[in-house]
Design a protein around this motif. Structure first.
Motif, PDB file in Angstrom:
ATOM      1  N   GLY A  98       0.821  -1.203   0.000  1.00  0.00           N
ATOM      2  CA  GLY A  98       0.000   0.000   0.000  1.00  0.00           C
ATOM      3  C   GLY A  98       0.855   1.252   0.000  1.00  0.00           C
ATOM      4  N   HIS A  99       0.171   2.370  -0.160  1.00  0.00           N
ATOM      5  CA  HIS A  99       0.808   3.678  -0.113  1.00  0.00           C
ATOM      6  C   HIS A  99       1.436   3.876   1.273  1.00  0.00           C
ATOM      7  CE1 HIS A  99       0.775   8.154   0.188  1.00  0.00           C
ATOM      8  NE2 HIS A  99       1.087   8.070  -1.108  1.00  0.00           N
ATOM      9  N   TYR A 100       2.618   4.511   1.292  1.00  0.00           N
ATOM     10  CA  TYR A 100       3.337   4.592   2.571  1.00  0.00           C
ATOM     11  C   TYR A 100       2.525   5.290   3.651  1.00  0.00           C
ATOM     12  CZ  TYR A 100       4.285   9.560   2.006  1.00  0.00           C
ATOM     13  OH  TYR A 100       4.131  10.906   1.889  1.00  0.00           O
ATOM     14  N   LYS A 101       1.737   6.276   3.252  1.00  0.00           N
ATOM     15  CA  LYS A 101       0.965   7.021   4.247  1.00  0.00           C
ATOM     16  C   LYS A 101      -0.457   6.472   4.360  1.00  0.00           C
ATOM     17  CE  LYS A 101      -0.904  11.672   5.111  1.00  0.00           C
ATOM     18  NZ  LYS A 101      -0.995  13.039   4.556  1.00  0.00           N
ATOM     19  N   TYR A 102      -1.103   6.238   3.208  1.00  0.00           N
ATOM     20  CA  TYR A 102      -2.522   5.882   3.243  1.00  0.00           C
ATOM     21  C   TYR A 102      -2.768   4.384   3.372  1.00  0.00           C
ATOM     22  CZ  TYR A 102      -3.522  10.743   2.452  1.00  0.00           C
ATOM     23  OH  TYR A 102      -3.607  12.090   2.614  1.00  0.00           O
ATOM     24  N   LEU A 119     -15.544   8.808   5.280  1.00  0.00           N
ATOM     25  CA  LEU A 119     -15.509  10.256   5.532  1.00  0.00           C
ATOM     26  C   LEU A 119     -14.251  10.639   6.286  1.00  0.00           C
ATOM     27  CD1 LEU A 119     -19.176  11.173   6.605  1.00  0.00           C
ATOM     28  CD2 LEU A 119     -18.034  11.705   4.430  1.00  0.00           C
ATOM     29  N   SER A 120     -13.932   9.904   7.339  1.00  0.00           N
ATOM     30  CA  SER A 120     -12.772  10.332   8.125  1.00  0.00           C
ATOM     31  C   SER A 120     -11.480  10.079   7.354  1.00  0.00           C
ATOM     32  CB  SER A 120     -12.772   9.686   9.512  1.00  0.00           C
ATOM     33  OG  SER A 120     -12.656   8.303   9.392  1.00  0.00           O
ATOM     34  N   PHE A 121     -11.473   9.074   6.483  1.00  0.00           N
ATOM     35  CA  PHE A 121     -10.298   8.856   5.641  1.00  0.00           C
ATOM     36  C   PHE A 121     -10.082  10.060   4.728  1.00  0.00           C
ATOM     37  CE2 PHE A 121      -7.988   7.302   1.965  1.00  0.00           C
ATOM     38  CZ  PHE A 121      -7.046   6.442   2.509  1.00  0.00           C
ATOM     39  N   MET A 122     -11.176  10.549   4.137  1.00  0.00           N
ATOM     40  CA  MET A 122     -11.042  11.677   3.199  1.00  0.00           C
ATOM     41  C   MET A 122     -10.744  12.980   3.926  1.00  0.00           C
ATOM     42  SD  MET A 122     -10.989  12.203  -0.009  1.00  0.00           S
ATOM     43  CE  MET A 122     -10.203  13.772  -0.389  1.00  0.00           C
ATOM     44  N   ALA A 123     -11.375  13.165   5.084  1.00  0.00           N
ATOM     45  CA  ALA A 123     -11.244  14.464   5.760  1.00  0.00           C
ATOM     46  C   ALA A 123      -9.949  14.569   6.556  1.00  0.00           C
ATOM     47  CB  ALA A 123     -12.452  14.674   6.678  1.00  0.00           C
TER      48      ALA A 123
END
Lengths: 417, 570
Positions: free
Chosen positions: A175-179, B530-534
């Motif tokens: 996965g992405h390092y941050k996300y 929502l919390s992932f995006m915000a």
């Protein structure tokens, strides 16, 4: 000390291994020709029915003579099975002949369903025999069971204790390092549910995290060399994954591995020669790789059925009945053959065509369950079994047998077929 | 601190303890301390929200909605959409056909004794080649060349699933190729002529009459070699094809009376000439009926003679067992004319009510639910049997299944298999897809074996088979790989696709949920999105971050939606 943090729970060193053996079930899919793997070479009916498709007892291509055979017959391992012969001679390997499924099906897929679900009268049972064993012992380890394959065999059907993977270092989420880590946190909440999908997702997240916390070597460095031939690569990869997982000491108790390609309807000699060569060398390497674990390692090798006594005109053999099984381990009373040889004369054959079954495959597994896995709940694992008759294949204590099917009949709904 | 499974996995281990395979049946939890702990958690379950009939249809008779699909089906109505899909017209599929025509796949191999090295991007040139051309290819010295047609059909299959207007046909092609599974790795002659099996044997009959499909398969190069009938000859015959014909292709093992073995008169109905099922001796006898059905592959047949070497199906009387036979309680006379014994077997099994039930149930399992309602299976069986001589037998049966009340009332009783998951994702995000070997490899890692499933059963079609740790992990890792530019199989710009009116975190989430799922997700999942995006900022404001960070976040949000439980259901 290996540490890590998963799902908000701090954990520390791996759980101490149990005193139960790790059981590895190697399934030869397609119907291994037991009369070639372990051949009654001087049986006149065998010689007559098989012609060129047989193991011989003289000449440059003679089979490997076994000591302590059944019925004083000249039983020989296929000439390519020299690694198995070594294990047999060192008394780590026992051979059971004329064993298998008492149900007379000649269908691969039905036979595997009956065998792996552990209910020879019911192919639709919704759990596998290993699943019920795991339920019976209620293992207290992070990773008590693995299928070294892309998907789960029927013996582990319905199990939520088992993971499937063919590579321990590859058992990770990219996965992405941050996300990437944030996605996994979100998924842990989303998959906290009770449907089969939710449970599978949650188990995937948790077991991957547990394995990665152990920092498995990439690539795995075995203690011995495994064969590299292309025809055995899949089996070797799976066995290496099991060996590495055992050495991670995460409490592995059950592992399954498949080796397919035994359905030798045509041109059998060339095909089965490679299959046996691969099986023999891979199993030998696996056993030696785990030398430090022999005292609590048991391997059983089985197949859904044997093959027709008489060869067909495609130089192959069709689906048969009785077969051979192998049991390997540090507590195996090896170096001898077990079972009752029924003979190959026409009236001795099952339906006048195939090697008869004189030892129910559940007899072998029951003995291992009781003596090596310390699970006397045979009625639960094999609900239709009526008695416990150990052949003396493995060492260990017999326990008072519980024949009750227990919750088997009430909480295991049948799949609609 | 000692680590144990229960401490480690918390509540979930106890919940996991009840071994139940029904998708949404609550597991029985034994009363333990851990179980009580588990009940303190809020548990998600099978989807609470019921999508519209259009969304359901686009997920089950198509590979998921593309932008605009839901509205289109709503406008034309489900029945009209189904009728359109049941009557495909290739002249109305320009976008897909153009993509196949311009697609290339890399091919590379070292020189051999009788061929030079190759390293090039090559068009999909074998898809419509004739038998004589493909048969020559089966003799090429390079395995890569012999196997090339399989990869070309793979590329075309991805492109058709993603871009073809005729989605239901693609779904049915996948169904029949799986029902009549052949492993292309079993024999180079299968691989080299693979387009003939897919586009010659399966495709023309996928909505047609089952008996025609059965014969096309029986005489195909692929099945002849895969199940060894090509070498089957009098005394004793090779039973491989006959066994699977009964067990997998037609009656199914539910109609196998294995305990009767050779006592044909004891099979229910046999005395009246309509046996309820088959026994082992039926398999043995049918195998004799098919002796002499083979491929003209130049093989030596004794006495100094060879068969022609054209790759065509042929009947070689010298290998046929011409004595009398009995199959399914029907007597076959000795010395039947060429091919008749085999044709008679195919007639018997194709018309058998057990075949109707076996196949209709599998169709319902593919198109509706892992455990389809018995009422639905019975409706399908009735139509199947009433049209057993009709050129549109399968088409009429499908129409009944898809337009049934059960079809539109069922959701979340199946999960997407890995191919469906990846295709649905690529369709939903409007990706430009150029299939390559990395894509094929990745799919194989999930356990989904396109054209090389090893056993004649074909791939399983129930959720439990596609929810192993490995499959889920590889599914998710493949989604991630699709974002990598080095992977090379797909390009897309997700941020650029968001309409200008969607500016807040909530609006961005709503846009992608609506586009990818077509219905609202449950509150718990929605909150996570929502919390992932915000990322800690108010959800009704524009998300905060650098330009690169926002692009990454949107990319990963869309990937996360594809990883939700909701996106896995069919």
């Amino acid at each position: 000390m290996a540490g890590g943090r998963i799902g908000g729970l701090v954990f520390a060193a791996p759980h101490q291994p149990t005193t139960r053996d790790t059981l590895v079930v190697l399934f030869l899919r397609g119907g291994c020709d037991g009369l070639t793997l372990v051949a009654p070479t001087d049986d006149a009916d065998y010689v007559a029915a098989r012609g060129a498709l047989r193991v011989e007892n003289t000449g440059t291509n003679a089979g490997l003579l076994l000591s302590n055979p059944l019925a004083n017959i000249d039983f020989r391992l296929h000439p390519k099975a020299s690694a198995l012969k070594e294990l047999y001679d060192s008394q780590a390997l026992a051979i059971v002949h004329a064993c298998g499924l008492t149900n007379g099906t000649r269908s691969h897929f039905d036979a595997m369903d009956y065998m792996e679900r552990g209910t020879p009268e019911d192919k639709n049972t919704s759990t596998g025999w290993l699943t019920r064993h795991l339920r019976a012992i209620n293992p207290d380890a992070v990773l008590p069971a693995m299928a070294a394959s892309a998907s789960m065999p029927a013996s582990l059907l319905g199990s939520v204790d088992a993971v499937a993977t063919t590579s321990v270092p590859g058992f990770k989420l990219n996965g992405h390092y941050k996300y990437g880590p944030l996605q996994q946190d979100a998924l842990r909440v989303m998959y906290n549910g009770n449907s089969i999908l939710h449970r599978a997702g949650k188990s995937t997240l948790d077991t991957i995290a547990a394995v990665q916390a152990q920092n498995p070597a990439n690539p795995y460095v075995p203690d011995v060399e495994y064969p590299t031939d292309s025809y055995v690569r899949g089996l070797v990869d799976s066995l290496k994954a099991i060996a590495q997982m055992i050495k991670l000491d995460l409490g592995l108790e059950i592992a399954t591995v498949d080796f397919g390609g035994w359905d030798t309807h045509e041109s059998q000699n060339g095909v089965i020669s490679n299959m046996i060569d691969g099986l023999s060398r891979a199993l030998g390497a696996f056993y030696n790789d785990l030398a430090a674990y022999h005292s609590r390692l048991t391997v059983v090798v089985m197949s859904e059925f044997g093959r027709r006594l008489k060869a067909n005109r495609s130089d192959g053999t069709d689906h048969g009945h009785g077969n051979v099984a192998l049991v390997l381990g540090g507590n195996v009373n090896g170096g001898r053959m077990y079972g009752t040889w029924p003979g190959l004369a026409n009236e001795q054959l099952d339906n006048r065509v195939d090697l008869a079954v004189t030892t129910d495959y559940r007899t072998i597994l029951s003995e291992i369950l009781v003596r090596r896995l310390q699970n006397p709940k045979l009625g639960y694992v094999f609900p239709q079994i009526a008695s416990y008759n150990p052949l003396g294949i493995v060492q260990g204590n017999d326990l008072p047998i519980d024949y009750s099917a227990g919750l088997y009949s009430t909480y295991l709904p049948h799949l609609q077929k | 601190m000692d680590i144990s499974r229960r401490a480690f996995l918390g509540g979930s281990a106890a919940v996991l303890a009840g071994s139940v395979l029904d998708i949404d049946q609550p597991p029985l939890v034994e009363a333990t301390g851990a179980a009580q702990h588990a009940q303190a958690h809020v548990l998600n379950s099978a989807p609470a929200t019921m999508p519209t009939a259009e969304v359901i249809a686009l997920n089950r008779i198509a590979y998921g909605p593309r932008p605009g699909d839901i509205e289109r089906v709503q406008t034309m109505g489900l029945a009209a959409y189904v009728d359109e899909q049941l009557n495909p017209n290739d002249s109305d599929d320009a976008d897909c056909l153009a993509r196949i025509a311009t697609a290339t796949l890399h091919i590379q191999y070292a020189a051999g004794t009788d061929y030079p090295a190759v390293d090039e991007d090559r068009p999909l040139e074998t898809l419509d080649q004739t038998l004589d051309v493909l048969w020559q290819r089966s003799k090429h010295g390079s395995f890569t060349e012999r196997y090339r047609p399989v990869d070309e059909v793979r590329a075309a299959t991805w492109l058709r699933a993603i871009y073809s207007k005729w989605q239901l046909r693609e779904v049915l092609m996948e169904f029949w190729l799986n029902h009549f599974n052949v492993n292309t790795r079993a024999d180079s002659r299968i691989a080299a002529t693979w387009p003939l099996y897919v586009y010659g044997a399966i495709k023309p009959h996928c909505f047609g009459k089952f008996r025609d499909l059965l014969e096309a398969v029986a005489q195909s190069i692929a099945m002849q070699y895969y199940l060894d009938n090509a070498t089957s000859r009098d005394g004793p015959a090779n039973e491989n094809y006959a066994r699977e014909l009964f067990e997998l292709h037609t009656l199914g093992s539910d109609n196998y009376f294995n305990d009767l073995y050779d006592r044909w008169q004891d099979v229910p109905g046999a005395q009246e000439g309509s046996p309820a099922g088959y026994i082992d001796v039926d398999v043995y006898e049918a195998a004799r009926a098919f002796t002499g059905w083979t491929i003209a592959d130049g093989k030596y047949v004794g006495s100094g003679s060879y068969l022609p070497d054209t790759g065509e199906f042929m009947y070689y009387d010298g290998w046929h067992d011409n004595a009398q036979k009995r199959v399914l309680a029907t007597e076959f006379l000795h010395n039947a004319p060429p091919l008749q014994d085999g044709h008679d077997v195919l007639d018997l099994v194709a018309r058998h009510p057990g075949t109707a039930r076996h196949i209709c149930k599998k169709l319902c399992q593919r198109l509706v639910a892992d455990q389809p309602a018995e009422s639905l299976v019975q409706q399908a069986v009735a139509v199947w049997l009433a049209n057993v001589d009709d050129a549109a037998q399968i088409q009429k049966t499908l129409r009944t299944i898809i337009l049934s009340a059960e079809f539109s009332a069922t959701w979340g009783k199946k999960v997407k298999r890995p191919f469906e998951l990846q295709v649905a994702f690529l369709r939903a995000i409007g990706a430009e897809v150029t299939p390559n070997s990395s894509l094929f490899y990745r799919l194989g890692q999930t356990g989904y074996a396109m054209f090389d499933w090893p056993t004649p059963t074909g791939m399983p079609d129930i959720a439990a088979a596609w929810l192993s740790t490995n499959t889920i992990m590889q599914n998710w890792n493949t989604l991630y790989a699709l974002y990598s530019s080095s992977f090379g199989a797909a390009t897309f710009d997700l941020r650029a696709q968001i309409p200008a009116t969607a500016t807040t975190s909530r609006q961005i989430v709503d846009y992608w949920v609506s586009r990818m799922l077509g219905y609202s997700v449950d509150a718990s999942t929605y909150e996570q999105l929502l919390s992932f995006m915000a990322q800690g900022e108010p959800v009704d404001q524009a998300p905060v971050g650098s330009d690169t960070d926002l692009t990454n976040r949107i990319n990963n949000l869309v990937m996360l939606i594809a990883m939700t439980p909701d996106f896995q259901w069919r």
